[in-house]
Design an enzyme around this catalytic site. Structure first.
Site, PDB file in Angstrom:
ATOM      1  N   ARG A  62       0.821  -1.217   0.000  1.00 22.21           N
ATOM      2  CA  ARG A  62       0.000   0.000   0.000  1.00 22.21           C
ATOM      3  C   ARG A  62       0.852   1.263   0.000  1.00 22.21           C
ATOM      4  O   ARG A  62       0.441   2.278  -0.571  1.00 22.21           O
ATOM      5  CB  ARG A  62      -0.944  -0.010   1.202  1.00 22.21           C
ATOM      6  N   LYS A 222     -17.961 -14.826   4.808  1.00 23.13           N
ATOM      7  CA  LYS A 222     -19.374 -14.575   5.113  1.00 23.13           C
ATOM      8  C   LYS A 222     -20.199 -14.122   3.917  1.00 23.13           C
ATOM      9  O   LYS A 222     -19.784 -13.244   3.168  1.00 23.13           O
ATOM     10  CB  LYS A 222     -19.471 -13.461   6.153  1.00 23.13           C
ATOM     11  N   GLY A 375      -8.693  -7.957   0.678  1.00 22.31           N
ATOM     12  CA  GLY A 375      -7.409  -8.063   1.367  1.00 22.31           C
ATOM     13  C   GLY A 375      -6.849  -9.477   1.341  1.00 22.31           C
ATOM     14  O   GLY A 375      -5.680  -9.687   1.012  1.00 22.31           O
ATOM     15  N   GLY A 398     -13.201  -3.523   1.313  1.00 20.21           N
ATOM     16  CA  GLY A 398     -14.574  -3.018   1.456  1.00 20.21           C
ATOM     17  C   GLY A 398     -14.921  -1.973   0.410  1.00 20.21           C
ATOM     18  O   GLY A 398     -16.029  -1.965  -0.133  1.00 20.21           O
TER      19      GLY A 398
HETATM   20  P1  ADP Z   1     -11.267 -11.008   1.310  1.00 20.20           P
HETATM   21  O1  ADP Z   1     -10.416 -10.328   2.366  1.00 20.20           O
HETATM   22  O2  ADP Z   1     -10.451 -11.399   0.101  1.00 20.20           O
HETATM   23  O3  ADP Z   1     -12.483 -10.226   0.963  1.00 20.20           O
HETATM   24  P2  ADP Z   1     -12.641 -12.593   3.298  1.00 20.20           P
HETATM   25  O4  ADP Z   1     -12.085 -11.743   4.390  1.00 20.20           O
HETATM   26  O5  ADP Z   1     -14.075 -12.509   3.001  1.00 20.20           O
HETATM   27  O6  ADP Z   1     -11.788 -12.391   1.950  1.00 20.20           O
HETATM   28  O7  ADP Z   1     -12.377 -14.133   3.654  1.00 20.20           O
HETATM   29  C1  ADP Z   1     -11.093 -14.641   3.907  1.00 20.20           C
HETATM   30  C2  ADP Z   1     -11.118 -15.637   5.038  1.00 20.20           C
HETATM   31  O8  ADP Z   1     -12.056 -16.673   4.799  1.00 20.20           O
HETATM   32  C3  ADP Z   1      -9.769 -16.317   5.195  1.00 20.20           C
HETATM   33  O9  ADP Z   1      -9.275 -16.033   6.488  1.00 20.20           O
HETATM   34  C4  ADP Z   1     -10.074 -17.785   5.032  1.00 20.20           C
HETATM   35  O10 ADP Z   1      -9.373 -18.605   5.947  1.00 20.20           O
HETATM   36  C5  ADP Z   1     -11.540 -17.856   5.341  1.00 20.20           C
HETATM   37  N1  ADP Z   1     -12.147 -19.037   4.728  1.00 20.20           N
HETATM   38  C6  ADP Z   1     -12.347 -19.267   3.422  1.00 20.20           C
HETATM   39  N2  ADP Z   1     -12.904 -20.481   3.233  1.00 20.20           N
HETATM   40  C7  ADP Z   1     -13.061 -21.031   4.453  1.00 20.20           C
HETATM   41  C8  ADP Z   1     -13.600 -22.278   4.936  1.00 20.20           C
HETATM   42  N3  ADP Z   1     -14.073 -23.174   4.087  1.00 20.20           N
HETATM   43  N4  ADP Z   1     -13.637 -22.471   6.269  1.00 20.20           N
HETATM   44  C9  ADP Z   1     -13.146 -21.541   7.111  1.00 20.20           C
HETATM   45  N5  ADP Z   1     -12.618 -20.364   6.733  1.00 20.20           N
HETATM   46  C10 ADP Z   1     -12.581 -20.110   5.418  1.00 20.20           C
HETATM   47 MG    MG Z   2     -10.608 -10.268   4.520  1.00 21.15          MG
END
Ligand code: ADP
Ligand code: MG
Length: 418
Positions: A62, A222, A375, A398
């Site tokens: 960043r 989520k 992220g 976000g």
């Molecule tokens: P991003 O930051 O790319 O938007 P998120 O924060 O929504 O992604 O999600 C990332 C997290 O989701 C990671 O910490 C990963 O370990 C968790 N994750 C993904 N799939 C699973 C799973 N099947 N069970 C538990 N955790 C998961």
């Molecule tokens: Mg994340």
């Protein structure tokens, strides 16, 4: 990066000639910078690690992303005051001081970067007044001030008093109406930094004018985090491919057993609505067809693969399986535009990283225009050494999702129109 094609070759020059999303805000390139005092909001919210003497910057992506704007402002002879938040301090927490960030920025620029003793106040005003043309001052962590997240007009006024011109290059914070992103932009003439402008253009192009087919891959923890983007892309994308823990809310909505998998209860109802909407949509919504299971969330856990999406009791779904990766990869390879947000599994645990790696490799090799946001998705790409192989890697998690949903970003809206 895609191989050269008649429409688009590799490299920034030709990319910049692609039709991009419109951007209606005034650019830092047009700002009256000569000899001005410039307050530049940057996104230096970087991971810190413990070093021999205090703390150090763990990943400077960043900071590097903000360099073009900082260099432009300095070259034009401005006296530059930088401000960013860092983590979530409760008050003036020295463990989240900007000091290690100033050290790293100084190394990257080959220039001295002074850290102010606070965000605002008499000492900061004195330090700002002493700046000569080309000098840099980094204010302390903006969240040391409670007025930052409250968007307190008194904090905004104190910040505005430090400078003549405001530049916002903090795309990653542009979805927040805070004093350093929104309040102060209402009090000073506000211009878009180079990174912020490019982020908005690249993401808006995917949202509003994608080359088809548009393939969207959404994973992560989520459903509730991503529901707005899922709904938007059900209307506009050709395929939405679901992975990550999020898929278990969908499976629960379909009555498929999820064992001990991470399931967001609130997400089940949302997933049910998405499944209902998908029936009447031209967009193809896809869910994993096979899974990799672990007995618990641990790299050393017992592991097994199942050829369907059912998870028995005592097991957690921690990754998508190889047939899912193959099916998703084929659609990614055939897409005109790919947007990916959210890992396919618990990629931090090596035994459960294959699904995310497979999708990352497919996105990196895709001939279409490829954009990645989020992220953890960005961290996954970097961990696989593929972060330079996509057309645009957003610095905003976000913020990139809110833009994709069609929401207005307060930090962008508050800037001057062209
Ligand atoms: P991003 O930051 O790319 O938007 P998120 O924060 O929504 O992604 O999600 C990332 C997290 O989701 C990671 O910490 C990963 O370990 C968790 N994750 C993904 N799939 C699973 C799973 N099947 N069970 C538990 N955790 C998961
Ligand atoms: Mg994340």
């Amino acid at each position: 990066m895609s191989p050269p094609s008649p429409e688009r070759g590799a490299g920034d020059v030709e990319l910049s000639e692609r039709k991009r999303g419109s951007f209606t805000k005034a650019s830092v390139r047009e700002a009256p910078l000569d000899d001005a005092r410039v307050l530049a909001r940057v996104d230096f919210n970087v991971p810190l690690t413990d070093a021999d003497h205090g703390r150090a910057v763990g990943d400077d992506t960043r900071i590097r992303a903000a360099l073009p704007t900082i260099e432009l402002v300095r070259e034009r002879g401005a006296r530059t005051i930088l401000v960013s938040h860092l983590g979530r301090p409760k008050g003036h927490d020295l463990a989240l001081s900007m000091s290690p960030v100033a050290d790293r920025l100084g190394e990257l620029l080959g220039a001295a970067v002074r850290v102010a003793p606070a965000v605002v106040g008499p000492e900061v005003e004195a330090a700002a007044a002493e700046l000569a043309a080309g000098d840099l001052l980094l204010l302390e962590n903006s969240r040391f001030e409670p007025g930052e997240t409250a968007n307190d007009p008194r904090l905004a006024a104190a910040l505005a008093g430090l400078a003549d011109v405001y530049v916002n290059d903090a795309f990653g914070a542009a979805h927040r109406a805070h004093a350093t992103t929104e309040g102060v932009a209402r009090l000073l003439p506000g211009y878009a930094g180079l990174l912020l402008e490019r982020e908005v253009r690249e993401l808006t192009a995917v949202r509003d004018d994608p080359r088809r087919p548009l393939c969207v891959i959404l994973g992560g923890a989520k459903v509730s985090d991503k529901i707005g983007v899922i709904e938007r892309f059900l209307e506009t994308a050709d395929q939405v491919l679901i992975g990550g823990a999020m898929c278990f809310s969908f499976f629960r909505a379909l009555g498929i057993p999820t064992g001990d998998s991470l399931v967001e209860e609130q997400g089940i109802g949302l997933a049910a609505e998405v499944l209902e909407r998908a029936k009447g949509s031209d967009c193809r919504l896809m869910l994993p067809v096979d899974l990799v299971l672990g007995e618990r969330f641990d790299a050393a856990a017992e592991r097994r693969q199942v050829d369907d999406p059912e998870v028995p009791d005592g097991w957690m779904g921690l990754d998508v399986g190889p047939r899912t990766v193959t099916a998703y990869s084929e659609l990614i390879a055939a897409a005109g535009t790919v947007f990916w947000n959210g890992p396919m599994g618990a990629f931090e645990l090596e035994p459960f990283a294959a699904g995310t790696r497979g999708v990352a490799e497919a996105v990196a090799a895709a001939p279409g225009f490829t954009v990645v946001g989020g992220g953890d998705s960005a961290a996954a790409l970097a961990a696989f050494g593929l972060d330079r192989e996509v057309d645009w890697l957003s610095t905003g998690g976000g913020a990139s999702l809110e833009l994709m949903e069609g929401k207005q970003l307060p930090g962008v809206e508050a800037l001057r129109d062209r």
